[in-house]
Enzyme design. Structure first.
Site, PDB file in Angstrom:
ATOM      1  CG  HIS A 142       2.677  -5.561   3.513  1.00 38.11           C
ATOM      2  ND1 HIS A 142       2.018  -5.068   2.414  1.00 38.11           N
ATOM      3  CD2 HIS A 142       3.296  -6.693   3.101  1.00 38.11           C
ATOM      4  CE1 HIS A 142       2.204  -5.864   1.382  1.00 38.11           C
ATOM      5  NE2 HIS A 142       2.994  -6.863   1.765  1.00 38.11           N
TER       6      HIS A 142
ATOM      7  CG  ASP B 189       0.978  -2.592  -3.283  1.00 38.85           C
ATOM      8  OD1 ASP B 189       2.036  -2.000  -3.598  1.00 38.85           O
ATOM      9  OD2 ASP B 189      -0.071  -2.496  -3.947  1.00 38.85           O
TER      10      ASP B 189
END
Length: 483
Positions: free
Chosen positions: A454, A458
């Site tokens: 992450h 995104d």
């Protein structure tokens, strides 16, 4: 006039610091040629044969089969002849892929501390004499810089003439390694200290000649963590109570089998643990209708020529998707706080072997067609099964494809292959009810899962990548845009 030279376990590269002896290829008394393999060892990366850079008669072997030796430990001694008085024999200098046997560059050679006491102490405890090797002569040509030699005599053998290992707190300096480079057994240990802000000059190495081992760094980190605990623990009444007894892993009388985590299995365990510690991962998944992909593959194979594997088609889809979403073909440089995006796709794929899970890497997968990918997958898979993969074929991946459907499972949440940023998992392809063109039909359905870092992107980017992969699976003609 013969001279006995010692050949030590060479630098294994890629942060490897030890190897297990699998099979000796020579016996004491055998005559060996220069660069002849003398022992087969298994590292955390692969099983390889180690060549000796000297030619002569084997006078001693160190370690039985199944023994694990650190880098720099002696393997064999070889009696070689001198061509002229005062002329020292030299090693071949040849280098196996990822394994050095020649002399290390002078600028990298470690400066050894001056031993305390007599420099001419002989071998003890039944270990053959090292000859010129004990004085740092030609035998050191087989050991890369930064790796100390194993002392033939130690306090444990009870020899009165043994020289005690020199620690970094010697009387000649004010503190540990006040001057000169710090002797560390491997770059991995040096990096471990650097990542945790530990000054190696303040440590006393427990290895030969004060060599700092990984256990020394780990002990120092544990001690520092204990000292840096919350201040209130020093005044809490509970700290006066005795510590509770450790809970046994098994009940009294219960039978248990302990399996050492070493070699490839140990390396996999370390890498997966590091991935979980360092990478904030997330997983998304989608079901896809793979009926058209299976038909396209059948049509390709019916046209003649080499058969195309399903894994190769999935790999081709992955490289096309990474061209659209390059954020997932990257790695995070923690020290520089940067995301490093790669121009080439070096595609790893998970392969299960008798020795454990390995991830061979297909170099420049983005530049290969389906036939080329099929051939390379087959070659690397066979090498994985026979244990002949080289370190170069097991490192340097930028993205991993995991086809766990071969084990008969539908889905999974893959653990990212550190230090990569993503892994695509593919489940089994099975007939399932599916709404196709507005009607219920039986179609070939597969579940795709993407685990991603992450920090590099995104959910929108990850979802876009996975959706594009699913679209290509459902409609292979989409790939025509990138072929």
């Amino acid at each position: 006039m013969a001279q006995v030279l010692e050949f030590k376990l060479p630098d294994l590269g890629e942060g490897l610091t030890e190897a297990e002896i699998v099979r000796w290829l020579v016996e004491v008394g055998d005559v060996v040629a220069v660069d002849q393999p003398v022992v087969e060892v298994e590292t955390a990366k692969a099983m390889v044969e180690v060549p000796c850079p000297y030619g002569g008669v084997v006078t001693a072997r160190f370690g039985e089969e199944g023994t694990e030796l650190p880098v720099g430990a002696p393997l064999i001694t070889v009696a070689v002849g001198k061509s002229d008085v005062g002329e020292e024999p030299e090693g071949s200098g040849n280098v196996l892929v990822g394994y050095g046997t020649g002399t290390a560059p002078a600028r990298r050679r470690r400066v050894r501390p001056t031993p305390v006491g007599s420099a001419g102490a002989g071998a003890a405890g039944g270990v053959p004499e090292r000859g010129a090797a004990a004085a740092g002569g030609p035998a050191d040509a087989g050991v890369p810089a930064g790796h100390g030699s194993m002392s033939a005599a130690s306090p444990a053998n009870g020899s009165a003439g043994a020289v005690a290992p020199v620690t970094r707190n010697g009387s000649a300096s004010d503190g540990p390694h006040a001057e000169g480079p710090v002797p560390v057994i491997s770059p991995l240990v040096r990096r471990l200290a650097r990542d945790n802000g530990l000054d190696l000059r303040q440590l006393t190495g427990s290895g030969p000649d004060g060599l700092i081992l990984r256990v020394d760094v780990e002990d120092a980190l544990r001690a520092g963590a204990a000292q840096a605990g919350p201040a209130w623990t020093a005044i809490t009444p509970t700290t006066l109570a005795p510590a509770p007894a450790p809970v046994p892993l098994t009940q009294p009388g219960a039978q248990a089998t302990r399996i050492p985590l070493k070699g490839i299995r140990g390396a996999v365990a370390d890498k997966l643990s590091r991935s979980r510690r360092e990478i904030p991962d997330a997983t998304c998944w989608v079901d896809a209708d793979a009926t058209e992909l299976m038909r396209a593959r059948s049509a390709m194979n019916a046209a003649g020529g080499p058969k195309i594997s399903l894994l190769a088609l999935l790999a081709r889809i992955c490289t096309a998707a990474l061209a659209r979403f390059p954020e997932l073909n990257s790695s995070v440089d923690i020290q520089a706080r940067e995301v490093v995006q790669f121009d080439q796709v070096h595609l790893g794929f998970a392969a299960q072997t008798e020795r454990g899970l390995v991830v061979p890497v297909v170099r420049d997968a983005h530049a290969r067609d389906a036939e080329g990918l099929t051939a390379e997958f087959a070659r690397l898979t066979e090498a994985a099964r026979t244990g002949t993969l080289t370190p170069g074929e097991l490192t340097g991946g930028t993205f991993t494809l995991n086809n766990y459907g071969v084990f008969g499972v539908d889905g999974s949440t893959p653990i990212i292959n550190h230090p990569e940023a993503a892994m695509l998992g593919v489940g089994r392809i099975v007939p399932k009810p599916w709404v196709h063109e507005g009607e219920l039909a039986v179609r070939q359905v597969v579940q795709l899962s993407l685990t991603f870092d992450h920090r590099v992107c995104d959910g929108g980017t990850a979802g876009g990548f996975l959706r594009y992969v699913a679209d290509c699976v459902e409609q292979p003609a989409v790939l025509l845009r990138t072929l």
